[in-house]
Design an enzyme around this catalytic site. Structure first.
Site, PDB file in Angstrom:
ATOM      1  N   ASP A 143     -10.345   1.906  -5.400  1.00  0.00           N
ATOM      2  CA  ASP A 143     -10.195   3.320  -5.058  1.00  0.00           C
ATOM      3  C   ASP A 143     -11.101   4.229  -5.876  1.00  0.00           C
ATOM      4  OD1 ASP A 143      -8.193   2.722  -3.265  1.00  0.00           O
ATOM      5  OD2 ASP A 143      -6.611   2.915  -4.745  1.00  0.00           O
ATOM      6  N   HIS A 191       4.545   4.203  -3.489  1.00  0.00           N
ATOM      7  CA  HIS A 191       5.372   5.311  -3.969  1.00  0.00           C
ATOM      8  C   HIS A 191       5.764   6.275  -2.871  1.00  0.00           C
ATOM      9  CE1 HIS A 191       1.097   6.192  -4.322  1.00  0.00           C
ATOM     10  NE2 HIS A 191       1.400   7.450  -4.060  1.00  0.00           N
ATOM     11  N   ASP A 232       0.824  -1.202   0.000  1.00  0.00           N
ATOM     12  CA  ASP A 232       0.000   0.000   0.000  1.00  0.00           C
ATOM     13  C   ASP A 232       0.864   1.260   0.000  1.00  0.00           C
ATOM     14  OD1 ASP A 232      -2.473   1.571   0.444  1.00  0.00           O
ATOM     15  OD2 ASP A 232      -1.530   1.971   2.382  1.00  0.00           O
TER      16      ASP A 232
END
Length: 2028
Positions: free
Chosen positions: A1110, A1012, A1009
């Site tokens: 999402d 980045h 999760d």
């Protein structure tokens, strides 16, 4: 205590009724309630995993139907609208970046609740932001913008029709019986009881629900336990069983028997005789279920015996044994359950044809590969033809195989080498590749249920071997990576598979270097992986020449999954910091389902579920069954840990505690209970599971933060955040005042509804709130304090003098930030300040006045610094206000935002960035709080920053993200602070490590999760720990870096296996189709890619989702009508695919990770009640079929993809199997707008080049009302209050397995071309429709393909790369009959050479490309080798091949003319004939395979004829050896003069001309191609003998070398060898050096050739016995060669003067009259040979001026008269050689004599002459490094020292002292005449000054005449350049480089012994690096004549020059001899 911001109240909590749980269970299932298990009748499970579905893998039983050709690809008709990849077109460029969002980076959005989304750009209809204000970034609670693209996936098994290969047992503890023969396709039979799965642990439900459910009543037995394929009625089988059927997948039928229309395969009895039939094992049966009598009978006695697996049982693990013995529990309806135990009394039948290879629990080291079985040369052809050659790519996995070969074939295989075709590209990055026979896919058949069949494949033997299970019989997959100097490939992705071999080979830039390679990939699995533990890889060599660096390699056998690093250093250094190159390679995990079945990564079909919406744990099974019944094979669970107060799925309160919502009263579940369910799903549903790990943040309410606040970023350990915290509090206080209405009268109401309200907020912030806190003061200095300190310092310090002050720039006096970030606590460097401002002040009245003046200047500087810093901070604050306004605008005004107008505590103006401690107080008190002891509890929230560098921590001190309000903050979570290593935060590292370890124990994969934003070193550490628990961990992530290169860094560092990509990022169908193509697969008709090939960069493997959890539903963003066609397009992607739970149920809204409180629906087998779904719900039935198809395509090898944009809304996707050539074409009619808004257009028909096997399915969504067609969502959607429900106003129509006549979407017609089938779309094909076709080749095409594959299977692959032979005895005989001259014709010959034959043929011209460089195979292979690597099917060559058969006809036609090549022409004509029946889109691939195979066979034949040094040499040596074949051939316009008929054998071949005359046909050496290839320009005496040793002697072409030496000897005249031969009778004798290179070649011949001295006694037929005689007939005037040699030396010693015959314009149009006068002689003072004049040019530098405009006509550019240095060396060498020969009695002469005009005779022995030269050489040629006046009469001419002069006594006085590249030749051949020290200095200077990348400069760059760029067309008045006058005045020639390197090798041991010799050898190799690169990449496969300055391409140079290649090959040959001698010495 912490303040948990923006909490969400929870509803629907578990509330037990007063009486019992049973009562609760009887109610309607709600979120907190356990679902009551409905008791429904259930059909017994089949006795074995057989195929009873509609498209499972089928193997024909007993009497198999006739072979049906594999399907063809749909041929898209050319049209302007076709924008996707097509077979005949080149691949569309793939964008390098996938944009995550187009929203600006300036508007973070409030996200108090954690929602995993990327910001979505504002919709077009949203109000535009004012200038300078950013659009808001969407919070985690809103949908995200288009995500990066997705990977490819393959799914459900269908009819697999590849030919199986024999497979060895995985655990051969007992000898297996011989397999009986079988047909290509067989029916899988039931499992034995030992193969059944073990009984998994059941989850506790409740006390009342733990009763064992009643055993369901038996359902009627299925029609059959096996599946019989339908045979196409129109087709019949070929005569032999080589072509097996490709039947259409069908429904289960009673028993397998051959269709009446199709005869059974031929000769089964013959096969039975050859191999005893194995005893068939007993087929198990299900309890109370038996096969129908007929089915059982046929199963037990098949007409054609099937191949059986070993009758001995594979040893069971203890767990398996226990599972068999375990009592069975009666399963509940449609729950996860164990399979019924099979009975052993079932009728006997052959054992299941699909062997299961067990995978050990712990991987072991790979065992040695067993000998591979193979097929005999001719007998193998049918089998190979039926199966086809394996095509692969770097995304492939090792697939399991089946036994399929007959005993006869197996017998032949035992005696023959394995048969594989090697495709070798002579290229730097491609050292050789090999085709591989296909690997049949093993896929479990589907159970007889609506669910998709288990999408798995059996563990292949290759994978098993990699895990230590057993040997692999398949060709090992080898990838070759070339290492080059300074190649750091950290952002390059290389994907590999376990069991493969990675070869690392030094590239050209590493030649001659001592390289050490290291990797952290373990040698054995049991060694484990430690990131910092590297091992030193040992070099191996595949060359006989052990010292040749180009043959070296290291190998890494890939035994473990993960990402691994390699690096290399020089000189045995192990220091990684000194790495000269590095990179990563990613090894994909082996995913196992069931007990031993491999789930390929491209077959993954994953569904995401929000774990919190599954309800109590006992309910999970029935809710997850929806995914199983929909055909998914992987579940992605959001975190299952306890959540924070916001209830966000990603805000974890306790990482080590199960979510309390999963509990039920009186039964507390743990992670172990979840693990039981996960294992059960894997075992019984063949479904894997993965979950998220959240490393970057934790919930605000996390208990352990009380004791360990140091684990977060807070105002104590991160004081740089204090100003940002204070700003956060200012915004909070503003919220309080606005919600209290205090700003209503100033334009800011409580409810913000207009843009003017936002403008008022802006004004209030800038003018009221921000000025209160003066944030700039945290970054500035206290001026008064600083000035006072400065005053104190300078009051007692002597002023600096001005010069001292000037040394320090005022720019260096800057503000030093206070690390505690107090107000005005920053400082400056006072030492610098004192030096700058403590200066003398002459104008000051006294010292006090001076101090005042100095302080005043210092104050002004401080004020300037403060102003600068304040301006910087103000800019940050302006940005912060802009971001705040963007957030407010999004939340309250924008249509795509939540539109919450009212300002409240729960909905503040902007989301908070920090937690607060205690109650709200004044700003002053809160400022004090951030400096106090409770500052540790003022913690920064986590989030993400749009457009930020993901490799940098946005919370670092240098970042202003928090102050600028650029963070999309998640107000429910705080950011974790790890530091750089575990000791920086030991509690946090340990806690999260244990969290990752147990997660890896439970789940098969991990989704990282917020990848980045997670510190990459932290993620590395945690994933390393997780992989220690589960080595084959599957890791996925979603990255928003907007850069493929940055993505690759994350993938490489973390070992990410798949990146999540989303179809919802596509704004239209065109982009959606592009994404389908981008994320996997090759273009249809791609070239064959074999197992051994270069390792090429990959794109990240994708998990391509139609929707992520999402983002908003497509029903909101597009339309509900599009949900079916878009998911259908996703299912055709050749990568992993997936979806979000709710998509298939047509949920028309976002199932929010924070806000959603309801639970998912459960599965029902029958009609549904509230909270239930079945296959008729939504598009579940459609998704099941799509998942089946996706899995089938992936598992069956449909890895070629073509996407065609038919119309704006219709997209066609083709998946093609490159082995069977079946195709599946899916056509989707997308509906991004409501159907009524889509204008009906004419849809281009689908044209099929082949046979339409079936329409796999038709599916369509329709609204229940006609008026719904104009709406995004039909009808009125009413959400259920307790269950997540979907749309019900849709009708979904599904039909399967249709004939064309049954279709409602298309009408099928045949075109005038019988090979084409045309599908016209009907009006029923409307938006929201999907149709899929299965296609195959026509019988004629299939037969042709099989014949081609059979032919290709007869080429054999050896261990050496590029070594290929043929096992076809006919072809072997043809090839073995070819000579090197024949091979010159077959492989090479330029256009001029071909035209010289006079037959009207020339080089083949490709339209839109141009003529091929060679007429032979090399011409087309050079082009193919470039386009094959990139699959450039749009190349003009591919187009030409598809358009017609002209090129194959050309290849055959030109070979038919010569008798010696006619047999090969016939063979090629037969094979190319098969191509005529192959579909045109496949011809480039098969043409390439044929041509490359025969090409490789022929070059191996060439190498075999060239002796051991070449045939056993490296690629460098072999490539140079092939150049000999390029240049040496017979050209009738350029023959040698006839040799003496009295010559001893062997004599040259001859032919009869048209007049009946016998003409000798000796090969000659072309000086260069293409300019010097035919006629008088082909044979140059000098060029020939410079090139001859390398091209003929080292390549063992001794006979041709002998004939050329003798042929030129016969033309000697005036004691000279001719310059231009021109047949001898027209020879020109105008060169002085040819005779000396001729003598050097003779010396090499005698030295190299066994008994080579015998040539000295060979007879030479003199053409001109005397200077003035006419040409003599052959044999009329014979002399021995030694006599001719003696004549040449004698004439030189005596001196010769002559004028060329026919002097004048007729023989030379440029030379002036005096230039035709020649003279040569010997200087008796020095022994030097001299000659020439200023008017001619008698050495190799022979450019004659030709420009009248420039005044150079008739003027030599480089006369080099006098004594040229190289001639002196060559003369000295020749005299020494002949003197030795005389002493050995092999040469009859030893003296020469001269008689002057007075009659005086001077007689010298060779020894005396040689010594004379040696005595004078240094004296007259060496230019000392230091001036020596006594020996330098003309010092003014010396401009270079430490060199040897170019000549002695030249007419042009300056010419002697010019630095040129000629003296190394003299040193190379006669090193003894130099002083070693001087020679070494001169050689090093030549290298430093003259040597270029490829060639060597012909003149010193500092010389006035130098110009390095040659242009023969220059027609200017520049006398230095006109007409190429500078040909030898600077351009860099290649051939002298070989002499320079040989000279260095000769001198090195003389100056430094063995040590210097070894160093020089390495250096010499490194200098040849560029030559190797050029040689392997040039389409000429050769080296050029010269280059322009610094290696630049020269258009007027020959691209292929014989002396260039020959001289370099001599260097490699000498290196080899030196190394051998050194090794011998060392051994002695």
């Amino acid at each position: 205590m912490f303040r948990a911001t923006c909490k969400v109240s929870r509803g629907g909590c578990w509330c037990p009724p007063p009486d019992s749980l049973t009562a609760a269970m009887s109610e309607a299932p709600a979120k907190g309630k356990v679902i009551k298990k409905k008791k429904v009748k259930k059909a017994p499970a089949p006795a074995a995993p057989i195929d009873e579905g509609t498209s499972g893998p089928t193997l024909a039983a007993a009497a198999a139907p006739a072979p049906a050709p594999p399907p063809a690809v749909a041929t898209p008709a050319p049209a302007a609208s076709s924008v996707k990849k097509s077979a005949p077109q080149p691949p569309e460029p793939k964008p390098g970046k996938e944009q995550a969002s187009s929203a600006p980076n300036v508007a973070p959005v409030p996200a108090p609740r954690k929602n995993k989304v990327a910001p979505e750009p504002p919709q077009p209809k949203a109000a535009a932001a004012p200038s300078g204000e950013p659009e808001p970034a969407v919070p985690r609670t809103t949908p995200k913008a288009p995500a990066p693209k997705a990977p490819k996936v393959t799914q459900n098994p269908s009819a697999l029709k590849e030919t199986p290969e024999p497979m060895a047992p995985s655990a051969p503890t007992k000898k297996a019986p011989q397999e009986a023969p079988r047909t290509l396709q067989q029916v899988p039979l039931p499992k034995t009881p030992q193969e059944e799965s073990k009984v998994p642990k059941e989850l506790p439900v409740s006390k009342a629900s733990q009763e064992v459910p009643k055993t369901p009543k038996e359902a009627p037995a299925p029609k059959s336990s096996v599946e019989t394929p339908k045979a196409p009625k129109e087709e019949s089988a070929p005569k032999a069983p080589k072509e097996t059927p490709a039947p259409k997948a069908s429904k289960a039928v009673p028993a397998p028997k051959a269709p009446k229309e199709t005869p059974a395969p031929k000769a089964p009895q013959e096969l039975l005789k050859e191999a005893p039939a194995a005893k068939a094992p007993v087929a198990p049966k299900a309890p109370k279920e038996e096969l129908a009598p007929k089915a059982a009978k046929e199963a037990s006695a098949p007409k054609v015996p099937q191949a059986t697996l070993p009758s001995k049982e594979t040893p069971k693990t203890p767990q398996e044994a226990a599972a068999v013995k375990a009592p069975q529990e009666a399963p509940g309806p449609k729950t996860l359950q164990e399979k019924p135990k099979a009975s052993q009394e079932a009728p006997a039948a052959p054992k299941a044809s699909k062997e299961i290879i067990k995978v050990p629990a712990e991987p072991a080291a790979p065992k040695p590969a067993a000998p591979q079985s193979q097929v005999s040369p001719r007998a193998a052809a049918p089998a190979a033809a039926a199966s086809g050659l394996r095509q692969g790519h770097d995304r492939e996995v090792n697939r399991p195989v089946e036994a399929s070969q007959s005993p006869r074939q197996q017998e032949a295989e035992e005696a023959s080498p394995r048969k594989l075709t090697n495709f070798f590209k002579m290229g730097v990055h491609d050292d050789g590749v090999v085709t591989q026979e296909p690997q049949t896919q093993q896929v479990r058949a589907p159970a007889p249920t609506a669910a998709a069949p288990t999408p798995t494949t059996k563990v292949s033997s290759t994978v098993a071997a990699a895990q230590g299970e057993g040997p692999s019989h398949q060709q090992a997959q080898v990838r070759v990576l070339t290492l080059n100097h300074k190649d750091h490939l950290d952002s390059t992705l290389f994907r590999l598979q376990k069991g493969w071999i990675l070869q690392l080979r030094p590239g050209p830039t590493l030649l001659g270097r001592q390289v050490s390679v290291f990797t952290n990939h373990p040698e054995r699995p049991e060694d484990g992986f430690t990131r910092t533990k590297y091992r030193h890889l040992q070099w191996k060599s595949d060359s006989h020449n052990k010292g040749d660096d180009t043959a070296l390699y290291v190998e890494v056998t890939l035994v473990m999954a993960g990402s691994f690093h390699y690096y290399f250093t020089y000189d045995d250094s192990e220091n990684k910091d000194k790495a000269q190159g590095s990179g990563f390679f990613l090894v994909d995990p082996t995913l196992i389902v069931g007990t031993n079945e491999v789930l390929q990564q491209d077959c993954v079909q994953c569904q995401t579920v929000l774990s919190k919406n599954l309800g109590p744990l006992p309910d999970w099974e029935q809710r997850l069954q929806v995914a199983h019944e929909s055909g998914y094979n992987m579940i992605h669970f959001t975190p299952i840990q306890e959540l924070g107060d916001s209830n966000s799925s990603y805000s974890l309160k306790d990482q080590h505690k199960l979510n309390i919502e999963f509990q039920i009263p009186d039964n507390e579940f743990t992670f172990d209970d979840v693990e039981v369910l996960i294992k059960k799903m894997k075992q019984e549903w063949k479904m894997l599971s993965l979950t998220d790990i959240v490393l970057n943040h934790t919930a605000n309410e996390t208990p352990w933060l009380q004791e360990h606040p140091e684990s977060t970023y807070n105002c104590n350990n991160s004081p740089h955040l204090r100003p940002a915290y204070l700003l956060d509090r200012v915004l909070h206080h503003m919220t309080l005042e606005v919600m209290d209405g205090k700003w209503k009268d100033r334009g800011i109401p409580v409810a913000i509804k207009e843009e003017k309200h936002i403008e008022a907020v802006k004004n209030a912030l800038h003018n009221y709130f921000l000025p209160q806190v003066k944030l700039h003061e945290f970054y500035t200095v206290d001026i008064e304090k600083m000035v006072e300190e400065f005053r104190r310092r300078i009051s007692c310090t002597v002023p600096s003098i001005k010069t001292s002050a000037e040394e320090v720039s005022k720019n260096k006096l800057v503000i030093k930030q206070d690390p505690q970030y107090g107000r005005k606590t920053c400082t400056v460097d006072m030492d610098i300040a004192v030096r700058l401002y403590n200066l003398p002040k002459p104008e000051a009245s006294d010292e006090a006045d001076r101090v005042v003046r100095c302080c005043s200047e210092f104050r002004r500087h401080l004020e300037h610094l403060n102003e600068q810093r304040a301006s910087e901070i103000q800019a940050h604050l302006i940005k912060a206000v802009s971001c705040c306004l963007g957030t407010i605008r999004y939340q309250r005004l924008q249509p795509d935002g939540p539109k919450i107008a009212a300002v409240s505590k729960d909905n503040p103006l902007v989301p908070p960035y920090f937690t607060h401690y205690g109650k709200d107080t004044t700003l002053e008190e809160e400022e004090a709080l951030m400096f106090g002891p409770k500052a540790s509890f003022l913690m920064a929230h986590n989030g993400w920053v749009m457009g930020d560098d993901p490799l940098k921590n946005f919370a670092r001190e240098e970042s202003y993200v928090y102050l600028r309000r650029e963070l999309v903050a998640w107000g429910d979570s705080v950011k974790l602070r790890y530091g750089n290593e575990p000791k920086d935060s030991p509690y946090l590292w340990d806690l999260m490590r244990r969290y990752c370890e147990y997660t890896a124990r439970i789940f098969h994969g991990i989704r990282l999760d917020n990848c980045h934003s997670t510190p990459i070193h932290v993620a590395e550490y945690m994933l390393d720990a997780a992989r220690k628990v589960r080595p084959d961990l599957y890791v996925i992530a979603e990255l928003f870096t907007n850069s493929d290169l940055t993505d690759n860094i994350f993938i490489n560092r973390l070992g990410i296996n798949s990146l999540i990509r989303e179809a919802m990022s596509a704004p239209d169908s065109h982009e959606e189709g592009r994404l389908v193509y981008r994320y996997g697969g090759e273009p249809v008709g791609a070239f064959l890619l074999p197992p051994v090939r270069p390792l090429v960069p990959s794109i990240a493997h994708a998990m391509f989702l139609d929707l992520t959890h999402d983002n908003r539903s497509p029903a909101e963003v597009r339309t509900a009508w599009d949900m079916l066609p878009s998911t259908a397009l996703v299912s055709m992607a050749c990568c992993a695919t997936g979806s979000n739970r709710g998509y298939d149920e047509l949920v028309p809204h976002h199932i929010h990770v924070v806000d959603e409180q309801r639970v998912y629906a459960a599965w029902s087998e029958s009609s549904t009640q509230r909270g239930e779904v079945n296959k008729k719900s939504g598009i579940i039935e459609c998704k099941n079929l799509l998942n089946k198809l996706h899995f089938e395509l992936g598992a069956s090898g449909f890895n070629q993809v073509f996407v065609d944009q038919v119309t704006e809304h219709v997209v066609t996707v083709t998946r093609h199997n490159p082995v069977s050539h079946q195709s599946v074409v899916l056509v989707a009619y997308t509906s991004f707008r409501p159907p009524a808004q889509i204008k009906a257009t004419n849809i281009r028909p689908l044209k099929v080049q082949g046979r339409l096997e079936e329409i796999i399915f038709e599916m369509q969504v329709k609204g229940t009302k006609e008026e719904d067609a104009d709406k995004k969502i039909p009808g009125v959607f009413v959400p259920d209050l307790e269950f997540i429900n979907g749309l019900e106003n849709f009708n979904v129509e599904v039909k399967e397995h249709l004939t064309p006549a049954q279709s409602t979407f298309v009408q099928v017609t045949s075109s005038s071309d019988s090979d084409m089938t045309v599908c016209e779309y009907t009006s029923k094909f409307t938006p929201g429709s999907v149709i899929a076709f299965r296609l195959s080749l026509l019988p004629r095409a299939q037969s042709a393909v099989n014949k081609i594959r059979g032919t290709l299977s007869e080429f054999g692959y050896k261990s050496r790369i590029s070594e290929v032979t043929t096992h076809n005895p006919v072809l072997t005989d043809i090839v073995n009959g070819l000579s090197l001259v024949d091979l010159n014709r077959i492989l090479y010959r330029c256009d001029d050479e071909e035209k010289d034959e006079g037959r009207g043929w020339g080089a083949y011209n490709i339209p839109n490309y141009g003529p091929l460089l060679y007429c032979g195979l090399q011409g087309v292979v050079s082009v193919l080798s470039e386009i094959r690597v990139v699959n450039d099917l749009g190349h003009p060559l591919c187009g030409n091949l598809r358009d017609g058969d002209w090129l194959p006809d050309y290849i055959v036609g030109r070979l038919k003319f010569e008798p010696s090549t006619q047999r090969l022409a016939g063979w090629l004509e037969e094979v190319f004939g098969y191509l005529r029946d192959v579909p045109r889109y496949l011809i480039p691939a098969y043409f390439d395979s044929i041509v490359t195979s025969i090409y490789l066979t022929l070059i191996n034949r060439a190498w075999a004829l060239m002796g051991e040094f070449i045939s056993e040499g490296s690629n460098f040596v072999k490539a140079l050896g092939l150049c000999s074949v390029q240049f040496c051939g017979t050209v009738k316009s350029a023959l040698l003069p006839p040799l003496s008929p009295n010559l001893r054998d062997p004599k040259p071949p001859s032919f009869t001309d048209g007049s009946g005359n016998q003409i000798q046909l000796s090969a000659t050496i072309a000086a260069g191609l293409p300019h010097f290839s035919v006629g008088y320009m082909r044979n140059w005496g000098r060029d020939t003998f410079i090139a001859l040793p390398g091209n003929l002697l080292i390549t063992s072409r001794y006979e041709e070398a002998r004939w050329i030496i003798l042929g030129f000897a016969g033309t000697m005249r005036h004691g000279l060898i001719p310059n231009l031969l021109d047949g001898g009778k027209k020879a020109r004798f105008n060169c002085r050096d040819a005779i000396w290179f001729w003598l050097q070649a003779i010396q090499r011949y005698v030295t190299v050739v066994p008994n080579g001295h015998e040539i000295l006694k060979d007879k030479v037929s003199r053409l001109y016995p005397s200077d003035d005689c006419s040409p003599q007939e052959p044999g009329k005037s014979d002399q021995l060669l030694e006599e001719v040699i003696q004549e040449g030396l004698q004439r030189h010693f005596q001196g010769v003067k002559f004028r060329e015959r026919n002097a004048g314009f007729q023989i030379d149009r440029q030379m002036n009259d005096d230039g035709f006068n020649n003279n040569v002689g010997v200087d008796l003072e020095t022994g030097f040979v001299y000659g020439g004049s200023v008017n001619n040019c008698g050495t190799w530098m022979d450019k004659m001026g030709s420009s009248e405009l420039a005044g150079t006509k008739g003027k030599p550019a480089t006369p080099r008269d006098g004594s040229a240095v190289e001639i002196i060396g060559l003369c000295k060498s020749a005299l020494a050689f002949l003197g030795r020969m005389h002493k050995e009695g092999k040469y009859s002469y030893n003296t020469v004599e001269q008689c002057d005009g007075t009659g005086k005779v001077t007689k010298w022995t060779y020894e005396f002459w040689e010594k004379k030269i040696e005595e004078n050489f240094e004296k007259h040629f060496w230019v000392s490094e230091t001036p020596m006046p006594e020996s330098e009469p003309r010092p003014e001419l010396i401009h270079r020292r430490g060199i040897y002069k170019d000549s002695h006594n030249a007419s042009q006085f300056w010419a002697d002292f010019q630095l040129r590249c000629n003296f190394p030749i003299a040193i190379a051949v006669a090193p003894e005449m130099t002083t070693p020290k001087n020679a070494w200095v001169a050689l090093k200077n030549a290298e430093e000054i003259l040597l270029g990348p490829l060639g060597i400069k012909t003149l010193d760059p500092k010389d006035w005449a130098y110009n390095g760029n040659y242009d023969n067309s220059n027609n200017t008045a520049d006398s230095k350049l006109a007409h190429g006058f500078n040909y030898h005045q600077g351009p860099e020639w290649l051939w002298p480089v070989g002499w320079l390197l040989r000279a260095q090798l000769a001198i090195a041991p003389k100056v430094g012994g063995t040590e210097e010799l070894a160093r020089t050898m390495g250096h010499v190799k490194s200098l040849m690096a560029n030559h190797l690169t050029h040689l392997l990449t040039s389409p000429w496969r050769s080296l050029p004549e010269l280059t322009d300055a610094e290696g630049a391409f020269c258009k007027d140079s020959n691209p292929a020059q014989s002396w260039s290649t020959g001289c370099l090959l001599e260097v490699l040959w000498e290196l080899d001899h030196i190394e051998r001698s050194l090794n011998i010495s060392a051994n002695i």
